[in-house]
Design a protein around this motif. Structure first.
Motif, mmCIF file in Angstrom:
data_model
loop_
_atom_site.group_PDB
_atom_site.id
_atom_site.type_symbol
_atom_site.label_atom_id
_atom_site.label_comp_id
_atom_site.label_asym_id
_atom_site.label_seq_id
_atom_site.Cartn_x
_atom_site.Cartn_y
_atom_site.Cartn_z
ATOM 1 N N ALA A 18 7.488 13.754 33.978
ATOM 2 C CA ALA A 18 8.933 13.508 33.962
ATOM 3 C C ALA A 18 9.694 14.833 34.016
ATOM 4 C CB ALA A 18 9.331 12.717 32.722
ATOM 5 N N ALA A 19 9.216 15.821 33.271
ATOM 6 C CA ALA A 19 9.879 17.133 33.272
ATOM 7 C C ALA A 19 9.783 17.788 34.651
ATOM 8 C CB ALA A 19 9.260 18.034 32.213
ATOM 9 N N VAL A 20 8.610 17.703 35.279
ATOM 10 C CA VAL A 20 8.431 18.275 36.618
ATOM 11 C C VAL A 20 9.353 17.572 37.622
ATOM 12 C CG1 VAL A 20 6.783 18.482 38.535
ATOM 13 C CG2 VAL A 20 6.082 19.107 36.224
ATOM 14 N N LEU A 21 9.450 16.253 37.527
ATOM 15 C CA LEU A 21 10.324 15.506 38.429
ATOM 16 C C LEU A 21 11.795 15.850 38.210
ATOM 17 C CD1 LEU A 21 8.489 12.064 38.364
ATOM 18 C CD2 LEU A 21 8.760 13.560 40.360
ATOM 19 N N LEU A 22 12.181 16.097 36.976
ATOM 20 C CA LEU A 22 13.563 16.508 36.698
ATOM 21 C C LEU A 22 13.858 17.872 37.318
ATOM 22 C CD1 LEU A 22 14.078 15.339 33.011
ATOM 23 C CD2 LEU A 22 15.275 14.505 35.041
ATOM 24 N N VAL A 23 12.919 18.802 37.203
ATOM 25 C CA VAL A 23 13.096 20.128 37.803
ATOM 26 C C VAL A 23 13.156 20.005 39.328
ATOM 27 C CG1 VAL A 23 11.992 22.371 38.173
ATOM 28 C CG2 VAL A 23 12.083 21.389 35.881
ATOM 29 N N ALA A 24 12.262 19.178 39.893
ATOM 30 C CA ALA A 24 12.262 18.979 41.347
ATOM 31 C C ALA A 24 13.593 18.370 41.796
ATOM 32 C CB ALA A 24 11.100 18.077 41.761
ATOM 33 N N GLY A 25 14.085 17.392 41.051
ATOM 34 C CA GLY A 25 15.367 16.772 41.380
ATOM 35 C C GLY A 25 16.505 17.776 41.333
ATOM 36 N N ALA A 26 16.480 18.650 40.333
ATOM 37 C CA ALA A 26 17.524 19.674 40.220
ATOM 38 C C ALA A 26 17.462 20.647 41.401
ATOM 39 C CB ALA A 26 17.384 20.430 38.906
ATOM 40 N N LEU A 27 16.260 21.059 41.786
ATOM 41 C CA LEU A 27 16.117 21.971 42.925
ATOM 42 C C LEU A 27 16.532 21.302 44.231
ATOM 43 C CD1 LEU A 27 12.743 23.725 42.024
ATOM 44 C CD2 LEU A 27 15.032 24.737 42.000
ATOM 45 N N LEU A 28 16.174 20.040 44.404
ATOM 46 C CA LEU A 28 16.569 19.313 45.605
ATOM 47 C C LEU A 28 18.085 19.121 45.660
ATOM 48 C CD1 LEU A 28 13.652 16.749 45.634
ATOM 49 C CD2 LEU A 28 14.152 18.393 47.467
ATOM 50 N N THR A 29 18.702 18.889 44.516
ATOM 51 C CA THR A 29 20.160 18.761 44.459
ATOM 52 C C THR A 29 20.814 20.084 44.837
ATOM 53 O OG1 THR A 29 19.999 17.066 42.754
ATOM 54 C CG2 THR A 29 22.118 18.182 42.964
ATOM 55 N N TRP A 30 20.250 21.176 44.351
ATOM 56 C CA TRP A 30 20.761 22.497 44.716
ATOM 57 C C TRP A 30 20.628 22.714 46.227
ATOM 58 C CZ3 TRP A 30 17.792 26.689 46.592
ATOM 59 C CH2 TRP A 30 18.515 27.863 46.760
ATOM 60 N N GLY A 31 19.487 22.318 46.811
ATOM 61 C CA GLY A 31 19.294 22.459 48.255
ATOM 62 C C GLY A 31 20.303 21.643 49.047
ATOM 63 N N TYR A 32 20.551 20.429 48.595
ATOM 64 C CA TYR A 32 21.553 19.578 49.243
ATOM 65 C C TYR A 32 22.937 20.220 49.180
ATOM 66 C CZ TYR A 32 25.218 16.060 49.270
ATOM 67 O OH TYR A 32 26.401 15.387 49.490
ATOM 68 N N THR A 33 23.317 20.684 47.998
ATOM 69 C CA THR A 33 24.633 21.288 47.809
ATOM 70 C C THR A 33 24.778 22.550 48.664
ATOM 71 O OG1 THR A 33 24.714 20.417 45.564
ATOM 72 C CG2 THR A 33 26.232 22.196 46.073
ATOM 73 N N PHE A 34 23.738 23.365 48.679
ATOM 74 C CA PHE A 34 23.767 24.598 49.481
ATOM 75 C C PHE A 34 23.952 24.272 50.959
ATOM 76 C CE2 PHE A 34 21.576 27.692 52.146
ATOM 77 C CZ PHE A 34 22.266 28.845 51.810
ATOM 78 N N ALA A 35 23.148 23.337 51.478
ATOM 79 C CA ALA A 35 23.225 22.989 52.900
ATOM 80 C C ALA A 35 24.592 22.407 53.240
ATOM 81 C CB ALA A 35 22.117 22.002 53.261
ATOM 82 N N ASN A 36 25.054 21.481 52.426
ATOM 83 C CA ASN A 36 26.352 20.846 52.689
ATOM 84 C C ASN A 36 27.494 21.858 52.663
ATOM 85 O OD1 ASN A 36 26.397 18.176 53.385
ATOM 86 N ND2 ASN A 36 27.420 17.527 51.535
ATOM 87 N N ASN A 37 27.525 22.687 51.635
ATOM 88 C CA ASN A 37 28.606 23.677 51.510
ATOM 89 C C ASN A 37 28.564 24.704 52.631
ATOM 90 O OD1 ASN A 37 29.505 22.386 49.228
ATOM 91 N ND2 ASN A 37 28.569 23.837 47.808
ATOM 92 N N ASN A 38 27.350 25.153 52.973
ATOM 93 C CA ASN A 38 27.200 26.156 54.018
ATOM 94 C C ASN A 38 27.654 25.602 55.362
ATOM 95 O OD1 ASN A 38 26.080 28.010 55.959
ATOM 96 N ND2 ASN A 38 24.809 28.815 54.320
ATOM 97 N N VAL A 39 27.194 24.406 55.709
ATOM 98 C CA VAL A 39 27.590 23.799 56.984
ATOM 99 C C VAL A 39 29.097 23.567 57.010
ATOM 100 C CG1 VAL A 39 27.418 21.687 58.367
ATOM 101 C CG2 VAL A 39 25.349 22.787 57.506
ATOM 102 N N HIS A 40 29.639 23.050 55.925
ATOM 103 C CA HIS A 40 31.084 22.778 55.877
ATOM 104 C C HIS A 40 31.892 24.060 56.063
ATOM 105 C CE1 HIS A 40 35.059 22.117 54.199
ATOM 106 N NE2 HIS A 40 34.898 20.832 54.465
ATOM 107 N N SER A 41 31.548 25.099 55.322
ATOM 108 C CA SER A 41 32.344 26.333 55.409
ATOM 109 C C SER A 41 32.211 27.003 56.776
ATOM 110 C CB SER A 41 31.976 27.301 54.279
ATOM 111 O OG SER A 41 30.644 27.735 54.411
ATOM 112 N N GLN A 42 31.008 26.982 57.357
ATOM 113 C CA GLN A 42 30.821 27.599 58.674
ATOM 114 C C GLN A 42 31.571 26.832 59.756
ATOM 115 O OE1 GLN A 42 29.270 30.554 59.318
ATOM 116 N NE2 GLN A 42 29.141 30.702 57.097
ATOM 117 N N LEU A 43 31.487 25.505 59.712
ATOM 118 C CA LEU A 43 32.169 24.708 60.729
ATOM 119 C C LEU A 43 33.688 24.757 60.552
ATOM 120 C CD1 LEU A 43 29.826 21.588 60.985
ATOM 121 C CD2 LEU A 43 30.055 23.468 62.628
ATOM 122 N N ALA A 44 34.152 24.723 59.315
ATOM 123 C CA ALA A 44 35.599 24.773 59.061
ATOM 124 C C ALA A 44 36.191 26.084 59.572
ATOM 125 C CB ALA A 44 35.881 24.586 57.576
#
Length: 193
Positions: A18-44
């Motif tokens: 459960a702890a490993v899955l929570l860490v993985a979820g947090a890292l995946l959320t960070w990856g999603y946020t990074f990709a979304n923000n980066n694409v948005h700012s570059q395209l804008a």
């Protein structure tokens, strides 16, 4: 092996998972946020806008059905970048190049170096294909972010299930008699020669 020892190992393993899955979820959320923000700012920053609703630029059957939902909006997401690249730029490039690709036009232009109209056509198609490629790369990066979001949700859900199972496992441990053997009443398997 004692039943209580076995149950303790499984319950603790579930808690660690459960702890490993929570860490993985947090890292995946960070990856999603990074990709979304980066694409948005570059395209804008490019300040690309879709043609306004009812515009003649959206009249083509190869353009309108795909871009009408974005009419008048600024291009800021990966889905918009893909639509603009595949159903606006690509359609215009096909018209400019007469259905020929940049590679075909370039090869033709090399055999006719003094044909300025052809050279200009090649330059225009090259610039269009470059912009199209950049937008499709933004779409791909954005899509990876979307996949990371789905994986993060699955990871958090699995962590929640494992956490509930671990809590139930610890509750069960309190009820297990410490002297009970795991395979109580079963004889060991006969040795093979």
């Amino acid at each position: 092996m004692r039943r209580k020892t076995f149950d303790t190992l499984l319950t603790t393993g579930g808690l660690l998972l459960a702890a490993v899955l929570l860490v993985a979820g947090a890292l995946l959320t960070w990856g999603y946020t990074f990709a979304n923000n980066n694409v948005h700012s570059q395209l804008a920053a490019e300040k690309i806008y879709f043609p306004d609703k009812g515009s003649p630029a959206l009249a083509s059957k190869n353009i309108g059905p795909y871009l009408n939902k974005y009419a008048g909006q600024q291009l800021t997401t990966g889905a918009q970048a893909k639509a603009y690249a595949d159903h606006f730029i690509a359609v215009h490039l096909k018209e400019i190049g007469g259905g020929q690709t940049y590679s075909q036009l370039s090869a033709k232009a090399q055999t006719q170096p003094k044909n300025t109209a052809l050279q200009n056509q090649v330059n225009t198609v090259f610039k269009g294909e470059t912009l199209r490629g950049l937008l499709l790369n933004a779409y791909a990066f954005w899509q990876l972010g979307q996949i990371a979001l789905i994986a993060a949700i699955a990871s958090f859900a699995a962590a929640g299930v494992m956490l509930v199972l671990s809590v139930l496992g610890f509750w069960h441990l309190r009820r297990v008699n410490p002297s009970v053997e795991l395979l109580h009443g079963q004889s060991p398997a006969p040795a093979t020669a």
